[in-house]
Motif scaffolding. Structure first.
Motif, PDB file in Angstrom:
ATOM      1  N   HIS A 101      31.311  57.992   7.661  1.00 43.15           N
ATOM      2  CA  HIS A 101      31.227  57.652   9.092  1.00 43.15           C
ATOM      3  C   HIS A 101      30.697  56.231   9.316  1.00 43.15           C
ATOM      4  O   HIS A 101      31.475  55.334   9.531  1.00 43.15           O
ATOM      5  CB  HIS A 101      30.431  58.680   9.900  1.00 43.15           C
ATOM      6  CG  HIS A 101      31.104  60.012   9.903  1.00 43.15           C
ATOM      7  ND1 HIS A 101      32.345  60.206  10.429  1.00 43.15           N
ATOM      8  CD2 HIS A 101      30.725  61.218   9.383  1.00 43.15           C
ATOM      9  CE1 HIS A 101      32.711  61.467  10.259  1.00 43.15           C
ATOM     10  NE2 HIS A 101      31.748  62.105   9.623  1.00 43.15           N
TER      11      HIS A 101
ATOM     12  N   SER B 272      24.922  57.944   9.871  1.00 43.80           N
ATOM     13  CA  SER B 272      25.099  57.163  11.097  1.00 43.80           C
ATOM     14  C   SER B 272      26.394  57.538  11.818  1.00 43.80           C
ATOM     15  O   SER B 272      27.175  56.686  12.220  1.00 43.80           O
ATOM     16  CB  SER B 272      25.095  55.664  10.746  1.00 43.80           C
ATOM     17  OG  SER B 272      24.415  54.943  11.737  1.00 43.80           O
ATOM     18  N   GLU B 273      26.561  58.858  12.016  1.00 45.13           N
ATOM     19  CA  GLU B 273      27.763  59.352  12.706  1.00 45.13           C
ATOM     20  C   GLU B 273      27.571  59.282  14.215  1.00 45.13           C
ATOM     21  O   GLU B 273      28.514  58.998  14.946  1.00 45.13           O
ATOM     22  CB  GLU B 273      28.057  60.796  12.266  1.00 45.13           C
ATOM     23  CG  GLU B 273      29.299  61.399  12.918  1.00 45.13           C
ATOM     24  CD  GLU B 273      29.663  62.771  12.368  1.00 45.13           C
ATOM     25  OE1 GLU B 273      28.923  63.270  11.483  1.00 45.13           O
ATOM     26  OE2 GLU B 273      30.668  63.343  12.814  1.00 45.13           O
ATOM     27  N   THR B 274      26.351  59.597  14.661  1.00 44.99           N
ATOM     28  CA  THR B 274      26.080  59.582  16.105  1.00 44.99           C
ATOM     29  C   THR B 274      24.904  58.653  16.404  1.00 44.99           C
ATOM     30  O   THR B 274      24.059  58.394  15.554  1.00 44.99           O
ATOM     31  CB  THR B 274      25.712  60.993  16.622  1.00 44.99           C
ATOM     32  OG1 THR B 274      24.485  61.393  15.995  1.00 44.99           O
ATOM     33  CG2 THR B 274      26.801  62.002  16.308  1.00 44.99           C
ATOM     34  N   GLU B 275      24.853  58.205  17.640  1.00 43.87           N
ATOM     35  CA  GLU B 275      23.764  57.310  18.048  1.00 43.87           C
ATOM     36  C   GLU B 275      22.432  58.060  18.012  1.00 43.87           C
ATOM     37  O   GLU B 275      21.391  57.496  17.670  1.00 43.87           O
ATOM     38  CB  GLU B 275      24.054  56.774  19.452  1.00 43.87           C
ATOM     39  CG  GLU B 275      23.205  55.581  19.800  1.00 43.87           C
ATOM     40  CD  GLU B 275      23.662  54.896  21.074  1.00 43.87           C
ATOM     41  OE1 GLU B 275      24.387  55.533  21.885  1.00 43.87           O
ATOM     42  OE2 GLU B 275      23.300  53.726  21.270  1.00 43.87           O
TER      43      GLU B 275
ATOM     44  N   ASP C  19      24.403  48.715  11.835  1.00 42.95           N
ATOM     45  CA  ASP C  19      24.382  47.348  12.374  1.00 42.95           C
ATOM     46  C   ASP C  19      24.577  46.333  11.241  1.00 42.95           C
ATOM     47  O   ASP C  19      24.709  46.708  10.076  1.00 42.95           O
ATOM     48  CB  ASP C  19      23.110  47.094  13.205  1.00 42.95           C
ATOM     49  CG  ASP C  19      21.852  47.014  12.353  1.00 42.95           C
ATOM     50  OD1 ASP C  19      21.945  46.985  11.106  1.00 42.95           O
ATOM     51  OD2 ASP C  19      20.753  46.976  12.940  1.00 42.95           O
TER      52      ASP C  19
ATOM     53  N   ASN D 150      35.932  60.895  14.450  1.00 43.38           N
ATOM     54  CA  ASN D 150      35.015  60.250  15.408  1.00 43.38           C
ATOM     55  C   ASN D 150      35.567  60.318  16.825  1.00 43.38           C
ATOM     56  O   ASN D 150      34.841  60.580  17.774  1.00 43.38           O
ATOM     57  CB  ASN D 150      34.786  58.776  15.040  1.00 43.38           C
ATOM     58  CG  ASN D 150      34.076  58.584  13.706  1.00 43.38           C
ATOM     59  OD1 ASN D 150      34.247  57.568  13.064  1.00 43.38           O
ATOM     60  ND2 ASN D 150      33.281  59.553  13.274  1.00 43.38           N
TER      61      ASN D 150
ATOM     62  N   GLY E 262      31.671  55.558  19.535  1.00 42.46           N
ATOM     63  CA  GLY E 262      31.669  54.258  18.863  1.00 42.46           C
ATOM     64  C   GLY E 262      32.757  54.179  17.820  1.00 42.46           C
ATOM     65  O   GLY E 262      33.497  55.141  17.592  1.00 42.46           O
TER      66      GLY E 262
ATOM     67  N   ARG F  77      16.135  52.183  10.483  1.00 38.43           N
ATOM     68  CA  ARG F  77      17.496  52.656  10.750  1.00 38.43           C
ATOM     69  C   ARG F  77      18.020  53.406   9.517  1.00 38.43           C
ATOM     70  O   ARG F  77      17.468  53.294   8.419  1.00 38.43           O
ATOM     71  CB  ARG F  77      18.407  51.474  11.108  1.00 38.43           C
ATOM     72  CG  ARG F  77      18.023  50.819  12.443  1.00 38.43           C
ATOM     73  CD  ARG F  77      18.919  49.641  12.768  1.00 38.43           C
ATOM     74  NE  ARG F  77      20.291  50.058  13.039  1.00 38.43           N
ATOM     75  CZ  ARG F  77      20.770  50.386  14.250  1.00 38.43           C
ATOM     76  NH1 ARG F  77      19.967  50.336  15.305  1.00 38.43           N
ATOM     77  NH2 ARG F  77      22.021  50.748  14.418  1.00 38.43           N
TER      78      ARG F  77
ATOM     79  N   VAL G  41      29.392  54.860  11.838  1.00 33.22           N
ATOM     80  CA  VAL G  41      29.815  54.316  13.130  1.00 33.22           C
ATOM     81  C   VAL G  41      28.758  53.397  13.745  1.00 33.22           C
ATOM     82  O   VAL G  41      29.080  52.369  14.341  1.00 33.22           O
ATOM     83  CB  VAL G  41      30.121  55.490  14.096  1.00 33.22           C
ATOM     84  CG1 VAL G  41      30.359  54.993  15.511  1.00 33.22           C
ATOM     85  CG2 VAL G  41      31.327  56.270  13.586  1.00 33.22           C
ATOM     86  N   TRP G  42      27.478  53.751  13.548  1.00 30.84           N
ATOM     87  CA  TRP G  42      26.413  53.023  14.246  1.00 30.84           C
ATOM     88  C   TRP G  42      25.650  52.083  13.329  1.00 30.84           C
ATOM     89  O   TRP G  42      24.559  51.628  13.680  1.00 30.84           O
ATOM     90  CB  TRP G  42      25.469  54.035  14.941  1.00 30.84           C
ATOM     91  CG  TRP G  42      26.216  54.841  15.926  1.00 30.84           C
ATOM     92  CD1 TRP G  42      26.804  56.059  15.725  1.00 30.84           C
ATOM     93  CD2 TRP G  42      26.546  54.462  17.265  1.00 30.84           C
ATOM     94  NE1 TRP G  42      27.478  56.466  16.845  1.00 30.84           N
ATOM     95  CE2 TRP G  42      27.332  55.505  17.811  1.00 30.84           C
ATOM     96  CE3 TRP G  42      26.270  53.346  18.053  1.00 30.84           C
ATOM     97  CZ2 TRP G  42      27.831  55.457  19.111  1.00 30.84           C
ATOM     98  CZ3 TRP G  42      26.760  53.304  19.350  1.00 30.84           C
ATOM     99  CH2 TRP G  42      27.533  54.353  19.869  1.00 30.84           C
TER     100      TRP G  42
ATOM    101  N   VAL H 178      20.620  57.799  14.802  1.00 26.00           N
ATOM    102  CA  VAL H 178      19.925  56.516  14.607  1.00 26.00           C
ATOM    103  C   VAL H 178      18.589  56.529  15.349  1.00 26.00           C
ATOM    104  O   VAL H 178      17.540  56.177  14.791  1.00 26.00           O
ATOM    105  CB  VAL H 178      20.797  55.336  15.109  1.00 26.00           C
ATOM    106  CG1 VAL H 178      20.066  54.017  14.917  1.00 26.00           C
ATOM    107  CG2 VAL H 178      22.133  55.323  14.381  1.00 26.00           C
TER     108      VAL H 178
END
Ligand SMILES: [Zn+2]
Length: 417
Positions: A238, A203-206, A243, A264, A271, A219, A240-241, A209
């Motif tokens: 990471h 989940s490093e980049t959107e 939830d 990041n 994010g 997810r 980042v994304w 996801v």
């Protein structure tokens, strides 16, 4: 190895000493006198703090520091990094990792989690430098097919398992987008069978996801869990994304998340690792630099400042991460898998600690924790002790000039610099 006794250090306003035997702290307290034959350090009032744990890096990428650093992520990888990585020899990885270790020793890191090619060369460098590391060769599906990757990984695992106590072994599939479901499951089985860690970018980049939901209907963390890969030996770099539901699942499974705020920011992922939600859900959290190719520094104290700042900024709340808590994240003390699960600087804990330049302008006045997070960088470290061995004194790491020269030679061989 003989015992080491440090006297005259400062901790929580008191003068303390530490005695270390066989890589472990045996005594810590006031009025400690060295036993005959001990190696001794008179700390002269320097503050004593736990050493740092870098939860995610690719150490040998020091060779690529700044190379194509202003390109967008995919162009950087395709035009710069992957072509030179295809030519990497074990000696390149060895000297790149020695360079990384020298920087980590200088800036107070005792242990790191590594994912890189030629992991046996990494292990050799870590042992020669005197650090500790959990090492895994990356797994990809891209070239050569699954069977070839598995054979290579098995050979690496056996080679790493045969090394000394400073080296722990990990399976390190690169990511859910670069590794097939079949290979991910296989890596999970190998990790379970060998009691090895499982280290993956997640989940490093959107975009990761969005693609995961399209391909797998879930997810990223839920997808990993479906494959049985979220457990107490799992490290997720990471995040980042992630939830709230994913973070609750990660906490329930006892997996560890490692934030890499500087990488990041440099790669502009858009994010911030949702630390307050992770903490409140009970997720074990550590801090990483990521590789020097995408940071470009391995100074974890410098990254700690960035971590604290972006968390405060993202939450619009200056109380969201107290300095003492931030320091615990950087020492692995909020993630049992990273930090060993034992309170640092206590009898029985690994003899990994730092003496700081307490009379420096950055640390000389005010609160130590706050100064360490917000005012100082790794240059505040005077002495680094790992496994009871003194790796740096007075800011000098033995052999640094040769390491820099040899690493520069290897980088030139690869056509960099
Ligand atoms: Zn990484």
């Amino acid at each position: 190895m003989g015992a080491l006794t440090v006297t005259g250090a400062q901790r929580d306003g008191e003068t303390v000493g530490v005695r270390c035997e066989d890589g472990t702290i045996t005594v810590i307290g006031a009025d400690l006198t060295p036993a005959p034959g001990d190696e001794t350090i008179d700390a002269g009032g320097m503050p004593l703090v736990p050493a740092l744990v870098n939860g995610h890096t690719h150490a040998a990428m020091t060779l690529f520091r700044g190379y194509g650093g202003d390109l967008p992520l995919m162009r950087w990888l395709q035009e710069k990094i992957w072509p030179v990585e295809a030519q990497l020899e074990a000696e390149d990885v060895y000297w790149g990792t020695r360079l990384a270790c020298a920087e980590m020793i200088r800036t107070g890191t005792a242990r790191f989690w590594d994912m890189y090619w030629q992991p046996e060369a990494t292990a050799r460098a870590v042992e020669d430098a005197g650090l500790r590391a959990t090492i895994g060769g990356p797994l990809f599906d891209a070239d050569g097919g699954t069977a070839e990757m598995q054979a290579l990984a098995l050979a690496d695992l056996d080679a790493l398992a045969a090394r000394g106590p400073a080296i722990d072994v990990a399976l390190a599939p690169h990511s859910i987008y670069a590794v097939s479901e079949e290979l991910l499951r296989w890596a999970g089985e190998q990790a379970a069978e060998r009691g090895a860690a499982f280290h993956i970018h997640l989940s490093e980049t959107e975009q990761e996801v969005v693609e995961c939901i399209e391909r797998h209907g879930a997810r990223p963390a839920a997808y990993l869990d479906r494959l049985g890969l979220l457990g107490e030996r799992t490290v997720l770099a990471h995040g980042v994304w992630l939830d709230r539901a994913e973070l609750e699942l990660i906490a329930e499974r006892g997996a560890t998340a490692v934030a890499n705020p500087v990488a990041n920011l440099k790669l502009a992922v858009g994010g911030v690792f949702p630390y307050p939600i992770a903490r409140d859900a009970g997720v074990a959290v550590g801090l990483g630099t990521d590789g020097a190719g995408s940071n470009d520094s391995l100074d974890l104290l410098a990254d700690l400042k960035t971590f604290a700042l972006v968390q405060r900024h993202a939450a619009a709340d200056p109380t969201v991460l107290p300095a003492t808590e931030a320091l615990e994240v950087a020492t692995g003390n909020r993630a049992p898998l990273l930090g060993g699960g034992i309170e640092p600087l206590t009898p029985g804990a690994p003899a990994d600690f730092l003496l700081l330049r307490g009379d420096s302008p950055e640390l000389g006045v005010g609160n130590l924790a706050s100064n360490l997070v917000y005012a100082a960088s790794g240059s505040a470290v005077d002495t680094t002790v790992v496994a009871g061995r003194v790796l740096m004194r007075d800011g000098e790491v033995e052999g640094t000039a040769e390491i820099v020269a040899r690493a520069a030679e290897r980088a030139r061989r690869l056509g960099i610099g």
